[in-house]
Design a protein around this motif. Structure first.
Motif, PDB file in Angstrom:
ATOM      1  N   CYS A  26       0.823  -1.211   0.000  1.00  0.00           N
ATOM      2  CA  CYS A  26       0.000   0.000   0.000  1.00  0.00           C
ATOM      3  C   CYS A  26       0.861   1.268   0.000  1.00  0.00           C
ATOM      4  O   CYS A  26       1.590   1.531   0.954  1.00  0.00           O
ATOM      5  N   GLY A  27       0.767   2.050  -1.069  1.00  0.00           N
ATOM      6  CA  GLY A  27       1.523   3.300  -1.190  1.00  0.00           C
ATOM      7  C   GLY A  27       1.240   4.300  -0.083  1.00  0.00           C
ATOM      8  O   GLY A  27       2.170   4.803   0.561  1.00  0.00           O
ATOM      9  N   PRO A  28      -0.036   4.638   0.176  1.00  0.00           N
ATOM     10  CA  PRO A  28      -0.331   5.579   1.257  1.00  0.00           C
ATOM     11  C   PRO A  28       0.149   5.079   2.628  1.00  0.00           C
ATOM     12  O   PRO A  28       0.506   5.883   3.491  1.00  0.00           O
ATOM     13  N   CYS A  29       0.185   3.754   2.815  1.00  0.00           N
ATOM     14  CA  CYS A  29       0.681   3.196   4.079  1.00  0.00           C
ATOM     15  C   CYS A  29       2.166   3.527   4.238  1.00  0.00           C
ATOM     16  O   CYS A  29       2.632   3.822   5.341  1.00  0.00           O
ATOM     17  N   LYS A  30       2.900   3.474   3.123  1.00  0.00           N
ATOM     18  CA  LYS A  30       4.330   3.803   3.159  1.00  0.00           C
ATOM     19  C   LYS A  30       4.531   5.283   3.461  1.00  0.00           C
ATOM     20  O   LYS A  30       5.491   5.658   4.127  1.00  0.00           O
ATOM     21  N   THR A  31       3.610   6.123   2.993  1.00  0.00           N
ATOM     22  CA  THR A  31       3.654   7.553   3.297  1.00  0.00           C
ATOM     23  C   THR A  31       3.425   7.778   4.786  1.00  0.00           C
ATOM     24  O   THR A  31       4.022   8.660   5.399  1.00  0.00           O
ATOM     25  N   MET A  32       2.565   6.967   5.380  1.00  0.00           N
ATOM     26  CA  MET A  32       2.183   7.108   6.792  1.00  0.00           C
ATOM     27  C   MET A  32       3.283   6.629   7.737  1.00  0.00           C
ATOM     28  O   MET A  32       3.379   7.112   8.869  1.00  0.00           O
ATOM     29  N   ILE A  50       1.262   0.448  17.365  1.00  0.00           N
ATOM     30  CA  ILE A  50       1.450  -0.885  16.793  1.00  0.00           C
ATOM     31  C   ILE A  50       0.926  -0.907  15.366  1.00  0.00           C
ATOM     32  O   ILE A  50       0.021  -0.145  15.005  1.00  0.00           O
ATOM     33  N   LYS A  51       1.526  -1.781  14.558  1.00  0.00           N
ATOM     34  CA  LYS A  51       1.135  -1.920  13.162  1.00  0.00           C
ATOM     35  C   LYS A  51       0.520  -3.302  12.971  1.00  0.00           C
ATOM     36  O   LYS A  51       1.068  -4.284  13.435  1.00  0.00           O
ATOM     37  N   ILE A  52      -0.615  -3.337  12.286  1.00  0.00           N
ATOM     38  CA  ILE A  52      -1.296  -4.594  11.990  1.00  0.00           C
ATOM     39  C   ILE A  52      -1.361  -4.752  10.472  1.00  0.00           C
ATOM     40  O   ILE A  52      -2.005  -3.948   9.788  1.00  0.00           O
ATOM     41  N   ASP A  53      -0.686  -5.771   9.966  1.00  0.00           N
ATOM     42  CA  ASP A  53      -0.711  -6.070   8.527  1.00  0.00           C
ATOM     43  C   ASP A  53      -2.052  -6.744   8.215  1.00  0.00           C
ATOM     44  O   ASP A  53      -2.314  -7.847   8.708  1.00  0.00           O
ATOM     45  N   PRO A  70      -4.272   3.103   4.633  1.00  0.00           N
ATOM     46  CA  PRO A  70      -4.164   2.850   6.059  1.00  0.00           C
ATOM     47  C   PRO A  70      -5.414   3.302   6.820  1.00  0.00           C
ATOM     48  O   PRO A  70      -6.083   4.261   6.411  1.00  0.00           O
ATOM     49  N   THR A  71      -5.712   2.605   7.897  1.00  0.00           N
ATOM     50  CA  THR A  71      -6.730   3.038   8.861  1.00  0.00           C
ATOM     51  C   THR A  71      -6.039   3.099  10.217  1.00  0.00           C
ATOM     52  O   THR A  71      -5.369   2.148  10.613  1.00  0.00           O
ATOM     53  N   VAL A  87      -4.197   8.842   4.748  1.00  0.00           N
ATOM     54  CA  VAL A  87      -3.002   9.469   5.302  1.00  0.00           C
ATOM     55  C   VAL A  87      -3.416  10.631   6.203  1.00  0.00           C
ATOM     56  O   VAL A  87      -4.238  11.453   5.826  1.00  0.00           O
ATOM     57  N   VAL A  88      -2.857  10.658   7.398  1.00  0.00           N
ATOM     58  CA  VAL A  88      -3.140  11.721   8.369  1.00  0.00           C
ATOM     59  C   VAL A  88      -1.865  12.545   8.530  1.00  0.00           C
ATOM     60  O   VAL A  88      -0.814  11.983   8.867  1.00  0.00           O
ATOM     61  N   PRO A  89      -1.914  13.854   8.294  1.00  0.00           N
ATOM     62  CA  PRO A  89      -0.718  14.687   8.464  1.00  0.00           C
ATOM     63  C   PRO A  89      -0.192  14.621   9.902  1.00  0.00           C
ATOM     64  O   PRO A  89      -0.971  14.474  10.846  1.00  0.00           O
ATOM     65  N   ALA A  90       1.111  14.738  10.051  1.00  0.00           N
ATOM     66  CA  ALA A  90       1.753  14.612  11.363  1.00  0.00           C
ATOM     67  C   ALA A  90       1.151  15.577  12.384  1.00  0.00           C
ATOM     68  O   ALA A  90       0.886  15.198  13.527  1.00  0.00           O
TER      69      ALA A  90
END
Length: 102
Positions: A26-32, A50-53, A70-71, A87-90
């Protein structure tokens, strides 16, 4: 990750838990990812990240009705405090976390 251990993590009485539902492709996941690392570092000792695949943990993703990645879901003692897909900005993520810290 076993379903039971996930439940134990989000129900723990300690600090809030920010869960990132993602997939490697997932591209947006990599951005996140770097944003989450920054937030984890900023709130170290106050927030667990934590990250859940979703490909490896489909049952957990289905249980929380994750349809878009991502969610992000913020839990505290098992209670869902906040949720957002995409994607949520920092800066926004930092504000959300600060609002929900005990």
């Amino acid at each position: 990750m076993a379903k039971k251990s996930f439940q134990e993590l989000i129900n723990s009485p300690g600090m809030p838990v920010l869960v990132d539902f993602y997939a490697d492709w997932c591209g947006p996941c990599k951005t996140m990812a770097p944003i989450l690392q920054q937030v984890a570092k900023q709130f170290e000792g106050k927030l667990k990240v934590i990250k859940i695949d979703v490909d490896k943990n489909q049952a957990v993703a289905q249980q929380y009705r994750v349809q878009t990645i991502p969610t992000l879901i913020l839990f505290h003692q098992g209670k869902n405090l906040w949720r957002q897909a995409g994607v949520v900005p920092a800066q926004q993520l930092t504000q959300v976390v600060q609002q929900h810290l005990p």
